[in-house]
Enzyme design. Sequence first.
Site, PDB file in Angstrom:
ATOM      1  CG  HIS A 103      -1.679  -1.096   0.998  1.00  0.00           C
ATOM      2  ND1 HIS A 103      -1.479  -2.413   1.963  1.00  0.00           N
ATOM      3  CD2 HIS A 103      -3.508  -1.236   0.481  1.00  0.00           C
ATOM      4  CE1 HIS A 103      -2.924  -3.127   1.742  1.00  0.00           C
ATOM      5  NE2 HIS A 103      -3.253  -2.679   1.408  1.00  0.00           N
ATOM      6  CE1 TYR A 117       3.706   3.988  -4.626  1.00  0.00           C
ATOM      7  CE2 TYR A 117       4.941   5.317  -3.756  1.00  0.00           C
ATOM      8  CZ  TYR A 117       4.676   5.337  -4.665  1.00  0.00           C
ATOM      9  OH  TYR A 117       3.742   5.894  -5.378  1.00  0.00           O
ATOM     10  CB  CYS A 118       3.797   0.531   3.588  1.00  0.00           C
ATOM     11  SG  CYS A 118       4.245  -0.822   5.097  1.00  0.00           S
ATOM     12  CB  ILE A 119       6.823  -2.389  -0.667  1.00  0.00           C
ATOM     13  CG1 ILE A 119       6.933  -1.366  -1.622  1.00  0.00           C
ATOM     14  CG2 ILE A 119       6.611  -3.601  -1.807  1.00  0.00           C
ATOM     15  CD1 ILE A 119       5.263  -1.216  -2.102  1.00  0.00           C
TER      16      ILE A 119
END
EC number: 1.8.4.12
Length: 145
Positions: A103, A117-119
Amino acid sequence: MDESKKNERLKQLTDIQYNVTQKADTERPFQNEFYDNVAKGIYVDIVSGKPLFSSNDQYDAGCGWPSFTKPIDEAEVIEHRDLSHGMIRTEVKSVEADSHLGHVFPDGPQDQGGLRYCINSAALRFIPVDKLEEEGYQTYKKIFE
């Protein structure tokens, strides 16, 4: 991405890689491969191999997942509204393989655009700078020079 090639690649994924990329699961924070990675290199889609993120744009957001201020090429990711789990979020997917990546949130470093950007690590494969050429990603060496 060719459907038969994608299906072949999906068969090679671990359970967590498959569940994250294909079923939009989320791996556990602080218990994943790249949340604290400090090596220089690029992160590619675990399914398609497309370059997505650079360690130059990675930072420690303290959330337990790899966090980036931006993708290498915004054209390689697509964002969708995500209303799952009783929250309003923005899902990030890869364009080429349609992999769920994680997200994006508007709480990143303001001096770098304000995005986080939390991946999921399970959606990524890391290519260290010294392996870029060997792995066929030599054009990305320039971002580290």
